[in-house]
Design a protein around this motif. Structure first.
Motif, PDB file in Angstrom:
ATOM      1  N   THR A  44      22.345  67.224  61.678  1.00 17.89           N
ATOM      2  CA  THR A  44      22.220  66.529  62.957  1.00 17.89           C
ATOM      3  C   THR A  44      20.760  66.193  63.258  1.00 17.89           C
ATOM      4  OG1 THR A  44      22.224  68.704  63.971  1.00 17.89           O
ATOM      5  CG2 THR A  44      24.295  67.486  64.023  1.00 17.89           C
ATOM      6  N   ASP A  45      19.861  66.616  62.375  1.00 19.11           N
ATOM      7  CA  ASP A  45      18.452  66.263  62.588  1.00 19.11           C
ATOM      8  C   ASP A  45      18.053  65.140  61.622  1.00 19.11           C
ATOM      9  OD1 ASP A  45      18.373  67.473  60.171  1.00 19.11           O
ATOM     10  OD2 ASP A  45      16.806  68.931  60.656  1.00 19.11           O
ATOM     11  N   GLY A  46      16.786  65.027  61.313  1.00 20.63           N
ATOM     12  CA  GLY A  46      16.328  63.898  60.497  1.00 20.63           C
ATOM     13  C   GLY A  46      16.414  64.107  58.995  1.00 20.63           C
ATOM     14  N   THR A  47      17.269  65.021  58.545  1.00 21.48           N
ATOM     15  CA  THR A  47      17.333  65.328  57.116  1.00 21.48           C
ATOM     16  C   THR A  47      17.638  64.095  56.263  1.00 21.48           C
ATOM     17  OG1 THR A  47      18.057  67.557  57.630  1.00 21.48           O
ATOM     18  CG2 THR A  47      18.448  66.794  55.394  1.00 21.48           C
ATOM     19  N   LEU A  48      18.611  63.302  56.715  1.00 25.58           N
ATOM     20  CA  LEU A  48      19.012  62.137  55.927  1.00 25.58           C
ATOM     21  C   LEU A  48      17.857  61.132  55.829  1.00 25.58           C
ATOM     22  CD1 LEU A  48      21.170  60.627  54.377  1.00 25.58           C
ATOM     23  CD2 LEU A  48      22.007  59.675  56.533  1.00 25.58           C
ATOM     24  N   ALA A  49      17.132  60.982  56.941  1.00 24.46           N
ATOM     25  CA  ALA A  49      15.989  60.066  56.933  1.00 24.46           C
ATOM     26  C   ALA A  49      14.945  60.537  55.916  1.00 24.46           C
ATOM     27  CB  ALA A  49      15.382  59.980  58.327  1.00 24.46           C
ATOM     28  N   VAL A  50      14.718  61.847  55.874  1.00 27.03           N
ATOM     29  CA  VAL A  50      13.763  62.396  54.903  1.00 27.03           C
ATOM     30  C   VAL A  50      14.243  62.087  53.490  1.00 27.03           C
ATOM     31  CG1 VAL A  50      12.733  64.513  53.998  1.00 27.03           C
ATOM     32  CG2 VAL A  50      13.027  64.247  56.458  1.00 27.03           C
ATOM     33  N   MET A  51      15.547  62.270  53.258  1.00 22.93           N
ATOM     34  CA  MET A  51      16.108  62.008  51.927  1.00 22.93           C
ATOM     35  C   MET A  51      15.915  60.551  51.531  1.00 22.93           C
ATOM     36  SD  MET A  51      19.662  64.040  51.834  1.00 22.93           S
ATOM     37  CE  MET A  51      19.717  65.822  51.965  1.00 22.93           C
ATOM     38  N   LYS A  52      16.195  59.643  52.484  1.00 24.07           N
ATOM     39  CA  LYS A  52      16.070  58.215  52.189  1.00 24.07           C
ATOM     40  C   LYS A  52      14.633  57.872  51.860  1.00 24.07           C
ATOM     41  CE  LYS A  52      19.960  56.371  54.740  1.00 24.07           C
ATOM     42  NZ  LYS A  52      20.394  55.846  56.032  1.00 24.07           N
ATOM     43  N   ASP A  53      13.729  58.503  52.620  1.00 23.18           N
ATOM     44  CA  ASP A  53      12.311  58.267  52.395  1.00 23.18           C
ATOM     45  C   ASP A  53      11.921  58.718  50.984  1.00 23.18           C
ATOM     46  OD1 ASP A  53       9.563  57.759  53.118  1.00 23.18           O
ATOM     47  OD2 ASP A  53       9.356  59.957  53.178  1.00 23.18           O
ATOM     48  N   LEU A  54      12.385  59.905  50.606  1.00 21.27           N
ATOM     49  CA  LEU A  54      12.087  60.423  49.264  1.00 21.27           C
ATOM     50  C   LEU A  54      12.681  59.513  48.193  1.00 21.27           C
ATOM     51  CD1 LEU A  54      12.698  64.264  49.745  1.00 21.27           C
ATOM     52  CD2 LEU A  54      10.505  63.086  49.609  1.00 21.27           C
ATOM     53  N   ALA A  55      13.929  59.090  48.425  1.00 20.70           N
ATOM     54  CA  ALA A  55      14.605  58.244  47.438  1.00 20.70           C
ATOM     55  C   ALA A  55      13.892  56.905  47.296  1.00 20.70           C
ATOM     56  CB  ALA A  55      16.058  58.032  47.849  1.00 20.70           C
ATOM     57  N   VAL A  61      15.508  60.602  42.756  1.00 25.74           N
ATOM     58  CA  VAL A  61      16.221  61.226  43.876  1.00 25.74           C
ATOM     59  C   VAL A  61      17.543  60.505  44.149  1.00 25.74           C
ATOM     60  CG1 VAL A  61      16.185  61.726  46.353  1.00 25.74           C
ATOM     61  CG2 VAL A  61      14.121  62.068  44.966  1.00 25.74           C
ATOM     62  N   VAL A  62      18.635  61.263  44.084  1.00 25.24           N
ATOM     63  CA  VAL A  62      19.948  60.736  44.452  1.00 25.24           C
ATOM     64  C   VAL A  62      20.380  61.488  45.694  1.00 25.24           C
ATOM     65  CG1 VAL A  62      22.349  60.463  43.748  1.00 25.24           C
ATOM     66  CG2 VAL A  62      20.537  60.395  42.030  1.00 25.24           C
ATOM     67  N   TYR A  63      20.724  60.788  46.763  1.00 28.18           N
ATOM     68  CA  TYR A  63      21.212  61.536  47.920  1.00 28.18           C
ATOM     69  C   TYR A  63      22.671  61.218  48.205  1.00 28.18           C
ATOM     70  CZ  TYR A  63      20.469  57.298  50.674  1.00 28.18           C
ATOM     71  OH  TYR A  63      20.523  56.009  51.144  1.00 28.18           O
ATOM     72  N   LEU A  64      23.382  62.226  48.668  1.00 26.78           N
ATOM     73  CA  LEU A  64      24.770  62.059  49.081  1.00 26.78           C
ATOM     74  C   LEU A  64      24.841  62.574  50.507  1.00 26.78           C
ATOM     75  CD1 LEU A  64      26.398  64.043  46.145  1.00 26.78           C
ATOM     76  CD2 LEU A  64      26.106  61.581  46.211  1.00 26.78           C
ATOM     77  N   SER A  65      25.309  61.763  51.422  1.00 30.93           N
ATOM     78  CA  SER A  65      25.412  62.233  52.787  1.00 30.93           C
ATOM     79  C   SER A  65      26.886  62.455  53.111  1.00 30.93           C
ATOM     80  CB  SER A  65      24.794  61.204  53.728  1.00 30.93           C
ATOM     81  OG  SER A  65      24.875  61.686  55.040  1.00 30.93           O
ATOM     82  N   LEU A  66      27.248  63.685  53.471  1.00 32.12           N
ATOM     83  CA  LEU A  66      28.649  63.984  53.790  1.00 32.12           C
ATOM     84  C   LEU A  66      28.954  63.535  55.222  1.00 32.12           C
ATOM     85  CD1 LEU A  66      29.138  67.486  52.123  1.00 32.12           C
ATOM     86  CD2 LEU A  66      29.171  65.210  51.109  1.00 32.12           C
ATOM     87  N   SER A  67      30.217  63.227  55.454  1.00 33.06           N
ATOM     88  CA  SER A  67      30.598  62.632  56.729  1.00 33.06           C
ATOM     89  C   SER A  67      30.532  63.601  57.908  1.00 33.06           C
ATOM     90  CB  SER A  67      32.002  62.049  56.616  1.00 33.06           C
ATOM     91  OG  SER A  67      32.907  63.079  56.289  1.00 33.06           O
ATOM     92  N   ARG A  68      30.478  64.891  57.614  1.00 31.69           N
ATOM     93  CA  ARG A  68      30.274  65.914  58.653  1.00 31.69           C
ATOM     94  C   ARG A  68      29.809  67.177  57.964  1.00 31.69           C
ATOM     95  NH1 ARG A  68      34.330  69.723  58.089  1.00 31.69           N
ATOM     96  NH2 ARG A  68      36.333  68.974  57.355  1.00 31.69           N
ATOM     97  N   ASN A  69      29.631  68.256  58.723  1.00 31.39           N
ATOM     98  CA  ASN A  69      29.222  69.511  58.107  1.00 31.39           C
ATOM     99  C   ASN A  69      30.432  70.178  57.453  1.00 31.39           C
ATOM    100  OD1 ASN A  69      28.684  72.796  58.981  1.00 31.39           O
ATOM    101  ND2 ASN A  69      27.253  71.732  57.665  1.00 31.39           N
ATOM    102  N   PHE A  70      30.426  70.229  56.128  1.00 28.25           N
ATOM    103  CA  PHE A  70      31.553  70.820  55.406  1.00 28.25           C
ATOM    104  C   PHE A  70      31.253  72.248  54.964  1.00 28.25           C
ATOM    105  CE2 PHE A  70      32.826  66.424  55.094  1.00 28.25           C
ATOM    106  CZ  PHE A  70      34.194  66.460  54.991  1.00 28.25           C
ATOM    107  N   GLY A  71      30.034  72.696  55.143  1.00 26.28           N
ATOM    108  CA  GLY A  71      29.662  74.038  54.700  1.00 26.28           C
ATOM    109  C   GLY A  71      28.976  73.990  53.346  1.00 26.28           C
ATOM    110  N   LYS A  72      28.177  75.018  53.063  1.00 24.57           N
ATOM    111  CA  LYS A  72      27.376  75.007  51.841  1.00 24.57           C
ATOM    112  C   LYS A  72      28.227  74.927  50.580  1.00 24.57           C
ATOM    113  CE  LYS A  72      23.970  77.435  49.166  1.00 24.57           C
ATOM    114  NZ  LYS A  72      23.282  78.674  48.841  1.00 24.57           N
TER     115      LYS A  72
END
Ligand code: UDP
Ligand code: MG
Length: 314
Positions: A44-55, A61-72
């Motif tokens: 719910t924070d800026g994690t995805l934005a950080v990933m996109k920036d890195l990618a 860098v390959v990122y996968l963003s899950l549609s909600r929190n599914f657990g580790k």
């Protein structure tokens, strides 16, 4: 040879840049090609934005963003399903799984003696005392009642060969308790001891009750012992009740009606009904797991990625 590094991330905007820096610094010296599979577990924070920036800056860098929190567990599974490497490692984003161990792990694996090298903390320094106490208790208990060995201090941090990854991916169960799954699939595992490292940034996602529930999952997923315990308890109680009954009937026949003890009768009734409810609860735990398994819901749903040929729902 390609090495895949899988990193499940849930609200790791502070830790992820640090992780990237340290991890790539180590990985660059490994002398093999690698990819970073970053799995955003519905942060719910800026994690995805950080990933996109890195990618954007790094093609590995390959990122996968899950549609909600599914657990580790699910996030790790998503990573494992989509890792392309011949060798695959799973590591936390908070640098508690030190990247400095990677060269050693790779070296061990390359000797061909092992199929998997796993890290094991030998200390729990920096962790709340109560938590360490219950963690130790849990490992003692589960290893008593389960056929699958679950190593105390083992983390999910490990480097595996493709064969082992395929085996773990093939275990499609919905209730995933990875520490058990890794053990269950077998293969030759080398344990690498190391001192506990504290989180680099951000906060742990585990509450005490979260861990308790996780421990319960571990027990129900990897042992049928509670069920046999319950059956035996039921059997013994029934046998005992039978003798009591015989005793009461014979006493009645010989001595006539004695004074009934209300208090003792009540306590027996309460004790036995309590036991019955407890047993029902144990059975319910297994039933609930079975119920979830039979629904065959996917483990994860990928809503956004920069990877190609990504398994989006599995
Ligand atoms: N994590 C996740 N989904 C969750 C909870 C945690 O992907 O629902 C990730 C988290 O971002 C971290 C790793 O799992 O990379 C381990 O989490 P944490 O550090 O909170 O656990 P601990 O090290 O305290 O056992
Ligand atoms: Mg951690």
């Amino acid at each position: 040879m390609l090495l895949s590094l899988i990193v499940p991330c849930y609200n790791e905007q502070e830790a992820l840049p640090l992780f990237y820096k340290e991890c790539t610094a180590v990985a660059d010296r490994l002398g093999c090609e690698y990819e970073l599979v970053l799995v955003d577990d519905g942060s719910t924070d800026g994690t995805l934005a950080v990933m996109k920036d890195l990618a954007g800056r790094d093609r590995r860098v390959v990122y996968l963003s899950l549609s909600r929190n599914f657990g580790k567990e699910a996030a790790m599974y998503a990573g494992l399903c989509n890792a392309r490497g011949e060798y695959v490692a799973v590591m936390d984003a908070d640098l508690q799984d030190p990247p400095e161990l990677l060269p050693q792990m790779l070296e061990k694996l390359r000797t061909g003696e092992y199929d998997c090298v796993a890290a094991r903390r030998v200390s729990r320094a920096g962790e709340p005392k109560v938590r360490s106490f219950f963690a130790r208790l849990f490992y003692k208990f589960i290893n008593r009642i389960s056929d699958t060995q679950i190593v105390d201090g083992a983390r999910d941090f490990r480097l595996m060969k493709r064969e082992m990854v395929d085996a773990v991916v093939a275990m499609g169960e919905y209730n995933r308790f990875s520490k058990g799954l890794f053990g269950w699939v077998g293969f030759r595992t080398c344990w690498l001891p190391y001192e506990n490292v504290e989180r680099a940034a951000g906060k742990t996602k585990w509450s005490f009750w979260g861990l308790m529930k996780y421990a319960m999952d571990g027990v129900v997923n990897f042992s049928q012992a509670p069920l046999s315990f319950v059956s035996w308890a039921g059997f013994i109680m029934t046998a005992f009740a039978f003798f009591m009954l015989a005793f009461v009937v014979i006493r009645k026949l010989i001595f006539g009606d004695p004074v009934a003890g209300w208090a003792s009768t009540m306590s027996v009734i309460i004790f036995v009904s309590g036991l019955q409810l407890f047993c029902l609860g144990v059975i319910g735990q297994y039933l609930a797991k079975t119920y979830l398994e039979t629904k065959r819901r996917p483990h994860f749903i990928v809503s956004e990625t920069n990877g190609r040929d990504v398994t989006k729902i599995k």
